[in-house]
Design a protein around this motif. Structure first.
Motif, mmCIF file in Angstrom:
data_model
loop_
_atom_site.group_PDB
_atom_site.id
_atom_site.type_symbol
_atom_site.label_atom_id
_atom_site.label_comp_id
_atom_site.label_asym_id
_atom_site.label_seq_id
_atom_site.Cartn_x
_atom_site.Cartn_y
_atom_site.Cartn_z
ATOM 1 N N LYS A 103 -3.348 1.539 -2.132
ATOM 2 C CA LYS A 103 -4.149 1.109 -0.979
ATOM 3 C C LYS A 103 -5.277 0.170 -1.409
ATOM 4 O O LYS A 103 -5.590 -0.804 -0.715
ATOM 5 C CB LYS A 103 -4.698 2.329 -0.240
ATOM 6 N N ALA A 104 -5.883 0.444 -2.560
ATOM 7 C CA ALA A 104 -6.945 -0.427 -3.051
ATOM 8 C C ALA A 104 -6.397 -1.792 -3.461
ATOM 9 O O ALA A 104 -7.036 -2.824 -3.227
ATOM 10 C CB ALA A 104 -7.657 0.237 -4.236
ATOM 11 N N VAL A 105 -5.216 -1.814 -4.086
ATOM 12 C CA VAL A 105 -4.591 -3.083 -4.455
ATOM 13 C C VAL A 105 -4.281 -3.903 -3.209
ATOM 14 O O VAL A 105 -4.560 -5.107 -3.145
ATOM 15 C CB VAL A 105 -3.313 -2.837 -5.284
ATOM 16 N N ASP A 106 -3.715 -3.264 -2.214
ATOM 17 C CA ASP A 106 -3.410 -3.949 -0.958
ATOM 18 C C ASP A 106 -4.687 -4.487 -0.302
ATOM 19 O O ASP A 106 -4.688 -5.591 0.265
ATOM 20 C CB ASP A 106 -2.693 -2.983 -0.012
ATOM 21 N N LEU A 144 -5.759 -7.860 -1.478
ATOM 22 C CA LEU A 144 -5.036 -8.976 -0.856
ATOM 23 C C LEU A 144 -5.690 -9.381 0.465
ATOM 24 O O LEU A 144 -5.580 -10.531 0.889
ATOM 25 C CB LEU A 144 -3.575 -8.596 -0.614
ATOM 26 N N GLY A 145 -6.358 -8.425 1.089
ATOM 27 C CA GLY A 145 -7.039 -8.704 2.346
ATOM 28 C C GLY A 145 -8.458 -9.204 2.173
ATOM 29 O O GLY A 145 -9.180 -9.388 3.163
ATOM 30 N N GLY A 146 -8.908 -9.373 0.935
ATOM 31 C CA GLY A 146 -10.217 -9.940 0.691
ATOM 32 C C GLY A 146 -11.235 -8.993 0.092
ATOM 33 O O GLY A 146 -12.359 -9.410 -0.215
ATOM 34 N N GLY A 167 1.539 -12.300 0.730
ATOM 35 C CA GLY A 167 1.820 -11.061 1.437
ATOM 36 C C GLY A 167 2.065 -9.900 0.498
ATOM 37 O O GLY A 167 2.205 -10.061 -0.714
ATOM 38 N N ALA A 168 2.115 -8.713 1.091
ATOM 39 C CA ALA A 168 2.360 -7.498 0.303
ATOM 40 C C ALA A 168 3.790 -7.502 -0.219
ATOM 41 O O ALA A 168 4.737 -7.759 0.522
ATOM 42 C CB ALA A 168 2.104 -6.262 1.150
ATOM 43 N N GLN A 169 3.944 -7.210 -1.491
ATOM 44 C CA GLN A 169 5.259 -7.196 -2.131
ATOM 45 C C GLN A 169 5.651 -5.758 -2.481
ATOM 46 O O GLN A 169 4.794 -4.942 -2.821
ATOM 47 C CB GLN A 169 5.236 -8.046 -3.409
ATOM 48 N N ASP A 170 6.950 -5.474 -2.399
ATOM 49 C CA ASP A 170 7.425 -4.146 -2.758
ATOM 50 C C ASP A 170 8.494 -4.254 -3.830
ATOM 51 O O ASP A 170 8.787 -5.336 -4.347
ATOM 52 C CB ASP A 170 7.939 -3.386 -1.528
ATOM 53 N N ALA A 205 0.811 -1.222 0.000
ATOM 54 C CA ALA A 205 0.000 0.000 0.000
ATOM 55 C C ALA A 205 0.839 1.263 0.000
ATOM 56 O O ALA A 205 0.382 2.319 -0.454
ATOM 57 C CB ALA A 205 -0.938 -0.002 1.201
ATOM 58 N N ASN A 206 2.064 1.192 0.524
ATOM 59 C CA ASN A 206 2.890 2.398 0.662
ATOM 60 C C ASN A 206 4.038 2.442 -0.341
ATOM 61 O O ASN A 206 5.003 3.178 -0.142
ATOM 62 C CB ASN A 206 3.451 2.481 2.085
ATOM 63 N N ASP A 207 3.949 1.676 -1.421
ATOM 64 C CA ASP A 207 5.029 1.611 -2.400
ATOM 65 C C ASP A 207 4.555 2.212 -3.722
ATOM 66 O O ASP A 207 3.557 1.764 -4.302
ATOM 67 C CB ASP A 207 5.464 0.159 -2.614
ATOM 68 N N ALA A 208 5.277 3.237 -4.196
ATOM 69 C CA ALA A 208 4.908 3.865 -5.468
ATOM 70 C C ALA A 208 4.920 2.862 -6.611
ATOM 71 O O ALA A 208 4.168 3.016 -7.588
ATOM 72 C CB ALA A 208 5.859 5.020 -5.771
#
Length: 461
Positions: free
Chosen positions: A431-434, A437-439, A246-249, A194-197
């Motif tokens: 943030k929407a992409v992340d 991942l949470g459902g 998990g979230a990837q950067d 969510a916090n990665d450009a």
């Protein structure tokens, strides 16, 4: 609106943080003072190159130059304080598109001075698309210098063994991701944090390929329109089913591909020197790479333009440019920018990092391909130096050198640069992409992102 209020408004639309500043600005209006040049190329080795080029300009013209290397996250704060004090620099360089448009929206650019430089260099010597992205109707906002392109890099050996076509469409990407996700191998690595450009960049790349526009020609927000909903669905499925958990950067995606545990990766062209083993702190580490350091580069293919389900192939990329602020040493600033965009100075500037500095000026009136040809021969890398043409086949270099002509970006063609800068800072799409991942369902993610962008748009009015 006063210049102080304009500058303050710009800060609200950009990232603000702590960072490095080398050098200090001078009073460019004072007689006999140096030409003050700000550059976002602030890494030490790139500062040294810029200092050498500035010294060459001084030797040729007798005009002293004071170079200020500014971190991107500090830029807006520095502009605000300098504009309020009436001490803007004479030249700004290595500025990304959002920054150019933020400066223009706050009436801090001398478009006439910029246009004069482009005219002197020759409009026809530039990438047509690069000029379009840096133009607001009839005002040329900046002199486009160079850029990087987003790539989908894939394991062509694994694709060939599975009988798969190159992943250049939504359908082919999905099919390959499903077919090659097995054992310890994931189908694709792409940023989802969510916090990665890089998450927003990956999404925008897939979005423009599908005709998804963040903002339409009439200024309406289109993130919840059908093409964008389809992009959310497509990317959500890739991330949830065929990517590492998990979230990837930007770092984890590269590490996964370099370890040989992913069949595809979405990354900028800055990946290419590292993939080629030219940077010791980011070397390929796959099992085959231990005995053959060139294995991964040799067995990787590159897709630059992707087609979605309802649009022609399109490509995401970033341009950086030179520009001239208002109120400075206009004629001397024009001479400096022109110097940096021609002859050996321009080639040396591109040589800082050829993999991420694809020339936006293709050549000059005497040789239309001069700078593109010189760029192909430039050595890339950090700890080891080699031209990319010695590592990758001709089709990869062709895709790179032609990429600026195919760049599609959200908002700039619609004159919405301020909105793009504000959206970049708030990161509604990452943030929407992340959230997916949470459902969160893709349609709901699209609606939430669209509503947040509408709120940002309202705040800018």
């Amino acid at each position: 609106m006063s210049i102080t209020r304009r500058a303050a408004a710009m800060v609200l639309t950009a990232l603000v943080g702590t960072s490095l500043l080398t050098g200090c600005g001078g009073d460019s209006g004072e007689s006999g003072s140096p030409l003050v040049v700000w550059s976002m190329e602030n890494l030490p080795d790139r500062v040294r190159v810029t200092e050498r080029l500035a010294a060459g300009f001084t030797e040729r013209t007798g005009i002293p130059v004071e170079l200020v290397a500014v971190d991107e996250n500090q830029f807006s704060q520095l502009v605000m304080s300098s504009a309020a004090a009436g001490k803007l620099p004479d030249v700004m360089g290595a500025l990304p598109l959002t920054t150019i448009w933020q400066l223009a929206g706050n009436e801090l650019l001398d478009a006439g001075a910029v246009q004069a430089v482009v005219d002197r260099l020759g409009t026809g010597t530039f990438s047509r698309r690069a000029l379009e992205l840096t133009r607001d109707r009839d005002r040329q906002l900046a002199v486009p210098s160079d850029g990087w392109t987003q790539l989908l890099v894939y394991r062509k050996d694994l694709f060939a063994a599975a009988g798969l076509a190159p992943p250049d469409t939504y359908e082919r990407i999905s099919r390959a991701a499903a077919a090659l996700s097995r054992d310890r191998l994931t189908g694709i690595s792409l940023a989802t944090a969510a916090n990665d450009a890089a998450t927003g960049q990956a999404f925008e790349g897939f979005a423009v390929a599908n005709g998804c526009d963040l903002v339409t020609a009439d200024g309406a927000i289109g993130l919840d329109a059908p093409p964008c909903r389809e992009t959310f669905r497509f990317l959500g499925e890739l991330a949830a089913r065929y990517s590492p958990p998990g979230a990837q950067d930007v770092d984890s995606t590269r590490a996964t591909y370099f370890a040989g545990r992913s069949a595809m990766i979405v990354w900028s062209s800055f990946l290419l020197d590292e993939l080629g083993g030219l940077r010791e702190d980011a070397l390929p580490a796959c099992a085959e790479c231990v005995g053959d350091p060139g294995f991964l580069a040799r067995n990787s293919g590159v897709v630059s333009a992707i087609a979605g389900t309802a649009a022609e192939p399109a490509q995401y990329g970033e341009l950086t440019s030179w520009t001239v602020p208002v109120g400075g040493k206009r004629e001397e600033a024009q001479r400096f920018v022109q110097y940096m965009m021609e002859n050996q100075a321009y080639v040396d500037w591109l040589g800082m990092a050829p993999e991420g500095k694809i020339p936006a000026r293709r050549g000059d009136p005497s040789d239309p391909e001069r700078f593109l040809d010189a760029w192909e021969r430039l050595p890339a890398g950090v700890d080891t130096k080699r031209p990319l043409a010695e590592i990758y086949p001709p089709e990869v270099l062709r895709a790179l050198r032609e990429s600026p002509e195919r760049f599609r970006r959200w908002g700039f063609d619609q004159g919405q640069g301020l909105l793009m800068g504000a959206t970049l800072a708030e990161m509604p799409v990452p943030k929407a992409v992340d959230a997916m991942l949470g459902g969160t369902e893709p349609g709901e993610a699209a609606e939430e992102a669209a509503e947040e962008v509408r709120s940002i748009q309202t705040s800018l009015r």
